[in-house]
Motif scaffolding. Structure first.
Motif, PDB file in Angstrom:
ATOM      1  N   THR A  39      31.221 -92.451  94.988  1.00 55.50           N
ATOM      2  CA  THR A  39      30.943 -93.676  94.180  1.00 55.50           C
ATOM      3  C   THR A  39      31.321 -94.749  95.152  1.00 55.50           C
ATOM      4  O   THR A  39      30.887 -96.085  94.622  1.00 55.50           O
ATOM      5  N   GLY A  40      32.005 -94.645  96.169  1.00 54.15           N
ATOM      6  CA  GLY A  40      32.259 -95.903  97.033  1.00 54.15           C
ATOM      7  C   GLY A  40      33.648 -96.224  96.588  1.00 54.15           C
ATOM      8  O   GLY A  40      34.296 -97.023  97.198  1.00 54.15           O
ATOM      9  N   LEU A  41      34.413 -95.885  95.389  1.00 53.32           N
ATOM     10  CA  LEU A  41      35.530 -96.264  95.001  1.00 53.32           C
ATOM     11  C   LEU A  41      36.431 -95.280  95.166  1.00 53.32           C
ATOM     12  O   LEU A  41      36.418 -94.019  95.176  1.00 53.32           O
ATOM     13  N   THR A  42      37.602 -95.812  96.091  1.00 51.99           N
ATOM     14  CA  THR A  42      38.691 -94.800  96.670  1.00 51.99           C
ATOM     15  C   THR A  42      39.718 -95.265  95.960  1.00 51.99           C
ATOM     16  O   THR A  42      40.105 -96.258  95.549  1.00 51.99           O
ATOM     17  N   ALA A  43      40.722 -94.181  95.569  1.00 55.09           N
ATOM     18  CA  ALA A  43      42.107 -94.420  95.132  1.00 55.09           C
ATOM     19  C   ALA A  43      42.627 -95.256  96.384  1.00 55.09           C
ATOM     20  O   ALA A  43      42.608 -95.213  97.300  1.00 55.09           O
ATOM     21  N   THR A  44      43.709 -96.271  95.793  1.00 56.58           N
ATOM     22  CA  THR A  44      44.512 -97.006  96.842  1.00 56.58           C
ATOM     23  C   THR A  44      45.304 -95.788  97.292  1.00 56.58           C
ATOM     24  O   THR A  44      45.664 -94.930  96.699  1.00 56.58           O
ATOM     25  N   PRO A  45      45.495 -96.203  98.671  1.00 56.01           N
ATOM     26  CA  PRO A  45      46.706 -95.216  99.100  1.00 56.01           C
ATOM     27  C   PRO A  45      47.906 -95.075  98.357  1.00 56.01           C
ATOM     28  O   PRO A  45      48.534 -93.787  97.848  1.00 56.01           O
ATOM     29  N   GLU A  46      48.498 -96.056  97.264  1.00 53.07           N
ATOM     30  CA  GLU A  46      49.681 -96.010  96.633  1.00 53.07           C
ATOM     31  C   GLU A  46      49.307 -95.061  95.370  1.00 53.07           C
ATOM     32  O   GLU A  46      49.702 -94.256  94.921  1.00 53.07           O
ATOM     33  N   GLN A  47      48.065 -95.174  94.818  1.00 45.80           N
ATOM     34  CA  GLN A  47      47.467 -94.435  93.770  1.00 45.80           C
ATOM     35  C   GLN A  47      47.500 -92.935  93.848  1.00 45.80           C
ATOM     36  O   GLN A  47      47.953 -92.072  93.443  1.00 45.80           O
ATOM     37  N   ALA A  48      46.885 -92.729  95.184  1.00 43.23           N
ATOM     38  CA  ALA A  48      46.866 -91.518  95.864  1.00 43.23           C
ATOM     39  C   ALA A  48      48.037 -90.882  96.028  1.00 43.23           C
ATOM     40  O   ALA A  48      48.458 -89.709  95.515  1.00 43.23           O
TER      41      ALA A  48
END
Ligand code: PGA
Length: 251
Positions: free
Chosen positions: A174-183
């Motif tokens: 989708t081009g949407l990445t989880a932010t590093p913090e979310q991941a």
């Protein structure tokens, strides 16, 4: 320390001619990198090509699915012994596309995980929540449910040296990445769940992030303490992009 792992998931893409160029580009680009293991999970018909082209390289290969059955009258299915015949190191298990489009249940995914392990091919177990589940605040519950289904079949011992991929469904393609913090939050929760059962096994499990990983966002993801690499879809079809992601994971 866990060695980082970057795996390309080609999905249903490729041709003999295109693969030849892509594999050559990857092989040349990752030669000499340290501290990272690189692999490609290709469509079944191209396992022989991957084996032939990559045998003398540092790049490993594998498949994207397998049967939960050992062998027999299962038209159209592929057994783990067949993957092992082509020296596959990895097989993706429970990718969200298989769960959503082909009806793979947690129980079936657990059977596939066990079958891969018993056949000597390392499963890469995919888990992840949908956007609706995230918005409903159910991330931990969903991930725990998916992991527990496999844990109850394989036990914590079945996770020794295992690979888990956290792939939020809303971030795939989708081009949407989880932010590093979310991941990191979810990766930490996954490891925490395993730590409760066996701390030393948990410390050895590599937890990859997947979902629109690109050369431009890989380094910040890999900087997180519980992100041990990536499962890469779209960007793994472009040699320079995939190589750049592998480089971001290298020491
Ligand atoms: P993507 O796919 O990198 O194209 O988002 C990841 C995956 O489905 O494994």
């Amino acid at each position: 320390m866990r060695q980082k792992l970057v795996v390309g998931n080609w999905k249903m893409h490729g041709s003999l001619a295109a693969n030849q160029m892509l594999l050559a580009g990857i092989q040349a680009g990752v030669a000499g990198l340290t501290g990272v293991e690189c692999a490609v999970c290709v469509p079944y018909p191209y396992l022989a090509q991957a084996q032939q082209q990559l045998s003398c390289s540092a790049v490993a290969w594998g498949a994207q699915n397998l049967s939960e059955q050992a062998q027999g009258a299962f038209t159209g299915e592929i057994g783990v012994a067949m993957l092992a015949d082509f020296a596959s190191r990895y097989v993706i298990v429970g990718h969200s596309e298989r769960r959503a489009l082909y009806g793979e249940s947690d129980a079936l995914v657990a059977q596939k995980f066990l079958r891969a392990r018993s056949g000597g091919v390392s499963p890469i177990l995919c888990v992840g929540e949908t956007l609706e589940q995230r918005q409903a605040g159910q991330v931990r519950e969903v991930i725990a449910g998916q992991l527990n289904a496999v844990l109850s079949a394989a036990g914590i011992a079945g996770f020794a040296g295992a690979v888990v991929a956290y792939e939020p469904v809303w971030a795939i393609g989708t081009g949407l990445t989880a932010t590093p913090e979310q991941a990191q939050e979810v990766h930490g929760a996954i490891r925490g769940l395993l730590v409760e059962l066996d701390a030393s096994v948990a410390a050895g499990v590599r937890v990859l992030y997947g979902g629109s990983v690109k050369a431009g966002n890989a380094a910040e993801l890999f900087a997180m303490p519980d992100i041990d690499g990536a499962l890469v879809g779209g960007a793994s079809l472009v040699a320079e992009e995939f190589v750049a992601i592998c480089r971001a994971a290298a020491l």
